[in-house]
Design a protein around this motif. Structure first.
Motif, PDB file in Angstrom:
ATOM      1  N   LEU A   1       1.179  -0.963  -0.014  1.00 57.18           N
ATOM      2  CA  LEU A   1       0.005   0.057   0.143  1.00 57.18           C
ATOM      3  C   LEU A   1       0.855   1.164  -0.122  1.00 57.18           C
TER       4      LEU A   1
ATOM      5  N   LYS B   1       0.479   4.426  -2.663  1.00 57.64           N
ATOM      6  CA  LYS B   1       0.390   5.830  -2.369  1.00 57.64           C
ATOM      7  C   LYS B   1       1.245   6.738  -3.173  1.00 57.64           C
TER       8      LYS B   1
ATOM      9  N   ARG C   1      -3.941   8.766  -5.398  1.00 56.88           N
ATOM     10  CA  ARG C   1      -4.626   9.253  -4.256  1.00 56.88           C
ATOM     11  C   ARG C   1      -5.823   8.454  -4.292  1.00 56.88           C
ATOM     12  N   VAL C   2      -5.951   7.652  -3.137  1.00 53.58           N
ATOM     13  CA  VAL C   2      -7.261   6.678  -2.829  1.00 53.58           C
ATOM     14  C   VAL C   2      -8.214   7.751  -2.172  1.00 53.58           C
TER      15      VAL C   2
ATOM     16  N   ASN D   1     -10.893   8.971   0.021  1.00 49.37           N
ATOM     17  CA  ASN D   1     -11.201   8.585   1.525  1.00 49.37           C
ATOM     18  C   ASN D   1     -12.295   7.471   1.733  1.00 49.37           C
TER      19      ASN D   1
ATOM     20  N   HIS E   1     -12.958   4.970   0.141  1.00 50.73           N
ATOM     21  CA  HIS E   1     -12.488   3.674  -0.231  1.00 50.73           C
ATOM     22  C   HIS E   1     -11.324   3.062   0.488  1.00 50.73           C
ATOM     23  N   LYS E   2     -10.410   3.647   1.190  1.00 53.54           N
ATOM     24  CA  LYS E   2      -9.242   3.529   1.745  1.00 53.54           C
ATOM     25  C   LYS E   2      -9.461   2.052   2.718  1.00 53.54           C
ATOM     26  N   LYS E   3     -10.543   1.988   3.306  1.00 52.08           N
ATOM     27  CA  LYS E   3     -10.612   0.804   4.010  1.00 52.08           C
ATOM     28  C   LYS E   3     -10.616  -0.536   3.170  1.00 52.08           C
TER      29      LYS E   3
ATOM     30  N   ILE F   1     -10.160  -0.742  -0.071  1.00 53.46           N
ATOM     31  CA  ILE F   1      -8.719  -1.377  -0.696  1.00 53.46           C
ATOM     32  C   ILE F   1      -7.800  -1.730   0.240  1.00 53.46           C
ATOM     33  N   ARG F   2      -7.609  -1.291   1.305  1.00 54.89           N
ATOM     34  CA  ARG F   2      -6.476  -2.010   2.273  1.00 54.89           C
ATOM     35  C   ARG F   2      -7.003  -3.416   2.533  1.00 54.89           C
TER      36      ARG F   2
ATOM     37  N   TYR G   1      -9.058   3.835 -10.633  1.00 58.21           N
ATOM     38  CA  TYR G   1      -9.074   5.024  -9.742  1.00 58.21           C
ATOM     39  C   TYR G   1      -9.753   6.108 -10.778  1.00 58.21           C
TER      40      TYR G   1
ATOM     41  N   LYS H   1     -14.854   9.249  -6.194  1.00 55.10           N
ATOM     42  CA  LYS H   1     -14.849  10.072  -5.192  1.00 55.10           C
ATOM     43  C   LYS H   1     -16.241   9.579  -3.996  1.00 55.10           C
TER      44      LYS H   1
END
Length: 147
Positions: free
Chosen positions: A44, A48, A52-53, A55, A57-59, A61-62, A71, A140
């Protein structure tokens, strides 16, 4: 390491061609070089550096496994699982372009794959055609499943 080499390897999803030169992969697959090629990253943290991921979708993707995300800037990335053989290979490069090791619209053929690669990376498991990654297009505010 020569950045224009095409590697044939068992990825975490299926048998794949990998290279740091996306045009070379397009030639190997005999497809239009204008078509965008998926990029795979080893962590990850590496992701970065390139994207830019959003916000929202951050969890997702992680925690995603075997999933590719397109994206908002239309680039597609997949983060490879930790502690996998494929991630160990990728760590030497951090980022590579990746595609299935077959002619466009055809299934895997070992002879074709061997003839269109510069370096073959063998593992104990040999080459196994498995299910390709799921593909999601994210913006987004939303996520749409493509495959």
């Amino acid at each position: 390491m020569n950045p224009s080499l095409v590697y044939l390897t068992q990825t975490d999803t299926t048998v794949g061609f990998l290279s740091q030169a996306d045009k070379k992969l397009s030639r190997a697959k005999q497809r239009d070089s204008k078509q965008k090629t998926l990029q795979v990253v080893d962590t990850l943290r590496t992701l970065k550096q390139f994207i830019r991921v959003p916000n929202l979708h951050k969890k997702t993707i992680r925690n995603a496994k075997n999933s590719t995300f397109i994206y908002p800037n239309q680039n597609a990335f997949r983060v490879v699982h930790h502690n996998s053989k494929h991630q160990n290979f990728l760590q030497k490069f951090n980022l590579m372009y990746s595609t299935s090791a077959n002619k466009t619209k055809n299934s895997f053929n070992l002879e074709y794959a061997l003839n269109n690669s510069d370096i073959v990376v063998y593992t104990k498991e040999n080459f196994q055609e498995k299910k390709a990654s799921s593909i999601y297009k994210i913006s987004k505010n939303k996520k749409i499943k493509i495959r």
